[in-house]
Design a protein around this motif. Structure first.
Motif, PDB file in Angstrom:
ATOM      1  N   THR A   2      16.127  48.686   2.467  1.00 20.67           N
ATOM      2  CA  THR A   2      16.990  49.223   1.424  1.00 20.67           C
ATOM      3  C   THR A   2      16.393  50.537   0.966  1.00 20.67           C
ATOM      4  O   THR A   2      15.194  50.746   1.027  1.00 20.67           O
ATOM      5  CB  THR A   2      17.101  48.264   0.228  1.00 20.67           C
ATOM      6  OG1 THR A   2      15.808  48.066  -0.313  1.00 20.67           O
ATOM      7  CG2 THR A   2      17.707  46.947   0.638  1.00 20.67           C
ATOM      8  N   LEU A  11      21.836  49.851   2.100  1.00 23.89           N
ATOM      9  CA  LEU A  11      21.445  48.501   2.474  1.00 23.89           C
ATOM     10  C   LEU A  11      21.594  48.328   3.965  1.00 23.89           C
ATOM     11  O   LEU A  11      22.581  48.781   4.547  1.00 23.89           O
ATOM     12  CB  LEU A  11      22.354  47.468   1.789  1.00 23.89           C
ATOM     13  CG  LEU A  11      22.340  47.395   0.282  1.00 23.89           C
ATOM     14  CD1 LEU A  11      23.430  46.444  -0.193  1.00 23.89           C
ATOM     15  CD2 LEU A  11      20.996  46.922  -0.215  1.00 23.89           C
ATOM     16  N   ASP A  14      21.695  43.119   7.414  1.00 19.55           N
ATOM     17  CA  ASP A  14      21.220  41.773   7.078  1.00 19.55           C
ATOM     18  C   ASP A  14      21.082  41.586   5.568  1.00 19.55           C
ATOM     19  O   ASP A  14      21.430  40.526   5.036  1.00 19.55           O
ATOM     20  CB  ASP A  14      19.878  41.487   7.757  1.00 19.55           C
ATOM     21  CG  ASP A  14      20.016  41.349   9.263  1.00 19.55           C
ATOM     22  OD1 ASP A  14      21.118  40.985   9.734  1.00 19.55           O
ATOM     23  OD2 ASP A  14      19.030  41.607   9.974  1.00 19.55           O
ATOM     24  N   THR A  15      20.594  42.597   4.876  1.00 20.21           N
ATOM     25  CA  THR A  15      20.459  42.507   3.419  1.00 20.21           C
ATOM     26  C   THR A  15      21.833  42.388   2.764  1.00 20.21           C
ATOM     27  O   THR A  15      22.039  41.546   1.885  1.00 20.21           O
ATOM     28  CB  THR A  15      19.709  43.725   2.863  1.00 20.21           C
ATOM     29  OG1 THR A  15      18.417  43.791   3.461  1.00 20.21           O
ATOM     30  CG2 THR A  15      19.571  43.648   1.354  1.00 20.21           C
ATOM     31  N   ARG A  18      23.166  38.886   3.374  1.00 19.94           N
ATOM     32  CA  ARG A  18      22.505  37.881   2.529  1.00 19.94           C
ATOM     33  C   ARG A  18      22.978  37.994   1.084  1.00 19.94           C
ATOM     34  O   ARG A  18      23.182  36.990   0.409  1.00 19.94           O
ATOM     35  CB  ARG A  18      20.986  38.016   2.613  1.00 19.94           C
ATOM     36  CG  ARG A  18      20.404  37.500   3.921  1.00 19.94           C
ATOM     37  CD  ARG A  18      18.893  37.327   3.876  1.00 19.94           C
ATOM     38  NE  ARG A  18      18.160  38.437   3.322  1.00 19.94           N
ATOM     39  CZ  ARG A  18      17.717  39.490   4.004  1.00 19.94           C
ATOM     40  NH1 ARG A  18      17.930  39.557   5.300  1.00 19.94           N
ATOM     41  NH2 ARG A  18      17.052  40.451   3.404  1.00 19.94           N
TER      42      ARG A  18
END
Length: 114
Positions: A2, A11, A14-15, A18
């Motif tokens: 990030t 971002l 994957d972040t 999630r």
């Protein structure tokens, strides 16, 4: 990874995924809590004296209908988390759009060794 610049939040995929998933789980919990508010909206068992009746009414308004009720607070939280989820979903959609665009562009290229 990030990253944060003066006016942008970056971002990785994957972040963002999630975070969108965590927002969905929190929305499910908040919705369940909101449904359970109905159980406490009619407080009873404070006695038959006027003070008990008044106290029961006060607790009922704390659950539903009062200015600072649990119902209003939960709805406010749901609104904020929904906006967060929508933001993270927009990030995911942008990643998908860029990936698709890049795939189309690369498909038309003659790459050395292919």
């Amino acid at each position: 990874m990030t990253g944060l610049s003066s006016d942008h939040l970056a971002l990785d995929f994957d972040t963002a995924a999630r975070m969108a998933s965590a927002c969905k789980a929190l929305l499910d919990e908040l919705a369940a809590a909101l449904r359970s508010v109905e159980v406490v909206q009619d407080a009873k068992g404070m006695g038959t004296l006027q003070s008990g009746i008044n106290l029961a009414a006060k607790f009922s308004r704390k659950a539903v209908g009062g200015e600072d009720s649990l119902e209003k607070s939960l709805n406010s939280h749901i609104q904020v988390v929904t906006e967060m989820r929508d933001f993270f979903q927009k990030c995911l959609d942008s990643y998908s759009g860029v990936d698709a665009s890049n795939a189309v562009m690369l498909a038309g290229q003659d790459l050395p060794g292919s």
